[in-house]
Motif scaffolding. Structure first.
Motif, PDB file in Angstrom:
ATOM      1  N   UNK A 137     -66.963 -67.233  -9.784  1.00 10.75           N
ATOM      2  CA  UNK A 137     -68.250 -67.120 -10.241  1.00 10.75           C
ATOM      3  C   UNK A 137     -68.833 -67.645 -11.443  1.00 10.75           C
ATOM      4  N   UNK A 138     -70.071 -68.359 -11.751  1.00  8.75           N
ATOM      5  CA  UNK A 138     -70.561 -68.802 -12.804  1.00  8.75           C
ATOM      6  C   UNK A 138     -71.900 -67.941 -12.969  1.00  8.75           C
ATOM      7  N   UNK A 139     -72.068 -67.624 -14.245  1.00  8.94           N
ATOM      8  CA  UNK A 139     -73.483 -66.906 -14.635  1.00  8.94           C
ATOM      9  C   UNK A 139     -74.153 -67.875 -15.664  1.00  8.94           C
ATOM     10  N   UNK A 140     -75.292 -68.361 -15.216  1.00 10.97           N
ATOM     11  CA  UNK A 140     -76.132 -69.165 -16.099  1.00 10.97           C
ATOM     12  C   UNK A 140     -77.703 -68.788 -16.082  1.00 10.97           C
ATOM     13  N   UNK A 195     -67.019 -83.409 -13.308  1.00 10.12           N
ATOM     14  CA  UNK A 195     -65.779 -82.814 -13.656  1.00 10.12           C
ATOM     15  C   UNK A 195     -65.894 -82.212 -15.277  1.00 10.12           C
ATOM     16  N   UNK A 196     -66.117 -83.377 -15.877  1.00  8.89           N
ATOM     17  CA  UNK A 196     -65.841 -83.281 -17.406  1.00  8.89           C
ATOM     18  C   UNK A 196     -66.998 -82.576 -18.014  1.00  8.89           C
ATOM     19  N   UNK A 197     -68.162 -82.912 -17.513  1.00 10.61           N
ATOM     20  CA  UNK A 197     -69.337 -82.061 -18.280  1.00 10.61           C
ATOM     21  C   UNK A 197     -69.342 -80.566 -17.815  1.00 10.61           C
ATOM     22  N   UNK A 198     -68.820 -80.082 -16.735  1.00 13.68           N
ATOM     23  CA  UNK A 198     -68.532 -78.706 -16.161  1.00 13.68           C
ATOM     24  C   UNK A 198     -67.651 -78.070 -16.913  1.00 13.68           C
ATOM     25  N   UNK A 199     -66.320 -78.716 -17.146  1.00  9.37           N
ATOM     26  CA  UNK A 199     -65.243 -78.198 -17.854  1.00  9.37           C
ATOM     27  C   UNK A 199     -65.477 -77.944 -19.217  1.00  9.37           C
ATOM     28  N   UNK A 200     -66.254 -79.064 -19.988  1.00  8.32           N
ATOM     29  CA  UNK A 200     -66.555 -78.761 -21.457  1.00  8.32           C
ATOM     30  C   UNK A 200     -67.249 -77.815 -21.765  1.00  8.32           C
ATOM     31  N   UNK A 201     -68.139 -77.399 -20.796  1.00  7.07           N
ATOM     32  CA  UNK A 201     -69.127 -76.170 -20.781  1.00  7.07           C
ATOM     33  C   UNK A 201     -68.581 -74.753 -20.592  1.00  7.07           C
ATOM     34  N   UNK A 230     -77.537 -78.106 -17.338  1.00  4.50           N
ATOM     35  CA  UNK A 230     -76.329 -79.216 -17.650  1.00  4.50           C
ATOM     36  C   UNK A 230     -75.922 -79.096 -19.101  1.00  4.50           C
ATOM     37  N   UNK A 231     -76.661 -78.353 -19.600  1.00  3.82           N
ATOM     38  CA  UNK A 231     -76.369 -78.266 -21.244  1.00  3.82           C
ATOM     39  C   UNK A 231     -75.078 -77.172 -21.349  1.00  3.82           C
ATOM     40  N   UNK A 232     -74.393 -77.120 -22.382  1.00  4.12           N
ATOM     41  CA  UNK A 232     -73.469 -76.249 -22.578  1.00  4.12           C
ATOM     42  C   UNK A 232     -73.888 -74.855 -22.850  1.00  4.12           C
ATOM     43  N   UNK A 233     -73.188 -73.973 -22.375  1.00  9.27           N
ATOM     44  CA  UNK A 233     -73.706 -72.709 -22.507  1.00  9.27           C
ATOM     45  C   UNK A 233     -74.497 -72.204 -21.279  1.00  9.27           C
ATOM     46  N   UNK A 234     -75.322 -71.025 -21.153  1.00  8.51           N
ATOM     47  CA  UNK A 234     -75.875 -70.490 -20.293  1.00  8.51           C
ATOM     48  C   UNK A 234     -77.334 -70.947 -20.120  1.00  8.51           C
ATOM     49  N   UNK A 235     -77.734 -72.253 -19.958  1.00 12.00           N
ATOM     50  CA  UNK A 235     -79.129 -72.382 -19.951  1.00 12.00           C
ATOM     51  C   UNK A 235     -79.907 -71.977 -18.710  1.00 12.00           C
ATOM     52  N   UNK A 236     -81.290 -72.006 -18.958  1.00 12.95           N
ATOM     53  CA  UNK A 236     -81.931 -71.721 -17.872  1.00 12.95           C
ATOM     54  C   UNK A 236     -82.080 -72.910 -16.828  1.00 12.95           C
TER      55      UNK A 236
END
Length: 263
Positions: free
Chosen positions: A68-71, A149-155, A251-257
């Motif tokens: 589960x991912x909350x964003x 993969x890498x964008x998701x893991x980085x965040x 796509x930005x790091x953190x929990x953007x809208x």
């Protein structure tokens, strides 16, 4: 002369020996080395363990990510197989809207049911079809994050706060060492003590998700859908007349809208 220990001392000695033998079976206590047979990362500091996990993830060619991912205040359930050149899998939003994603290189495809498309004029034609997401459409980058993969893991892998090393435990059948930030409030990662020190479980800060990472380095087969299973709408996804198209996280790091396909 033969010396005899009092019976109480004998009982205590026997009990201690039995206890020590029992502890040795699980690899702890009584002189047993808890790091025996491991990759040795458990001996490192919390900061070093986190760095080793990040290095391992960065150098990996693939991973199976689920959980589960909350964003942006929205909850998504992910089950994605990600490789160096794309990914495939399923995403479900908190309103039970489910969609499949497939990316091969820069080509991104989306498959979803009527609930996703809402009152789109084209909704009736899209059932069980992969819709090609145009690179110029605003939703392209939003959906892309699920398959990169890498964008998701980085965040996901960053911990926030002072790090501390926790107990040895297991994720599935694999022994891991836990690293927490701010006593768990800033997130927690469980790093493999076997083989490459991959992160195997990520618990995000503030309850923003819990994700299992497995099958590191296993081949991910990616190929475009058959032509008769694909719909291409050109430069923009179909528009909707009402409640439709579930949003994807930023796509930005953190929990953007996130933003939905245009409506």
């Amino acid at each position: 002369m033969t010396a005899y220990l009092p019976s109480a001392r004998l009982r205590r000695a026997a009990l201690a020996g039995a206890l020590c033998a029992g502890l040795a079976v699980v690899g702890t206590g009584c002189g047993a080395d808890p790091d025996e047979g491991t990759n040795g990362v458990g001996k490192l500091s919390a900061e070093q363990i986190e760095n080793k996990a990040k290095e391992a993830a960065t150098g990996a060619t693939s991973v199976h990510l689920s959980g589960v991912l909350v964003s942006g205040g929205k909850s998504f359930t992910l089950d994605m197989k990600l490789g160096a050149d794309g990914g495939s899998g399923e995403v479900k939003s908190q309103d039970d809207t489910t969609f499949e994603l497939l990316r091969v290189g820069s080509q991104l495809y989306l498959k979803a049911g009527a609930k996703f498309w809402g009152q789109s004029e084209a909704a009736g034609k899209l059932g069980d079809k992969f819709v090609k997401v145009p690179e110029g459409d605003p939703s392209y980058k939003q959906f892309l994050v699920f398959t990169d993969m890498h964008v998701l893991l980085d965040g996901l892998l960053g911990l926030d706060g002072q790090l501390s090393k926790g107990d040895y435990t297991k994720v599935g059948h694999t022994r891991v060492v836990q690293v927490s930030a701010d006593k768990g409030k800033g997130g927690k990662v469980s790093v493999s003590l076997e083989g490459v020190p991959y992160p195997l479980l990520m618990e995000r800060a503030g309850g923003a998700g819990r994700l299992v990472l497995e099958d590191w380095g296993k081949p991910v087969e990616l190929k475009p859908p058959a032509q008769d299973q694909t719909v291409d709408y050109g430069s923009q996804l179909p528009t909707t007349k009402g409640q439709g198209a579930s949003p994807a996280p930023s796509a930005s790091k953190g929990s953007g809208q996130g933003t939905a396909p245009k409506s």
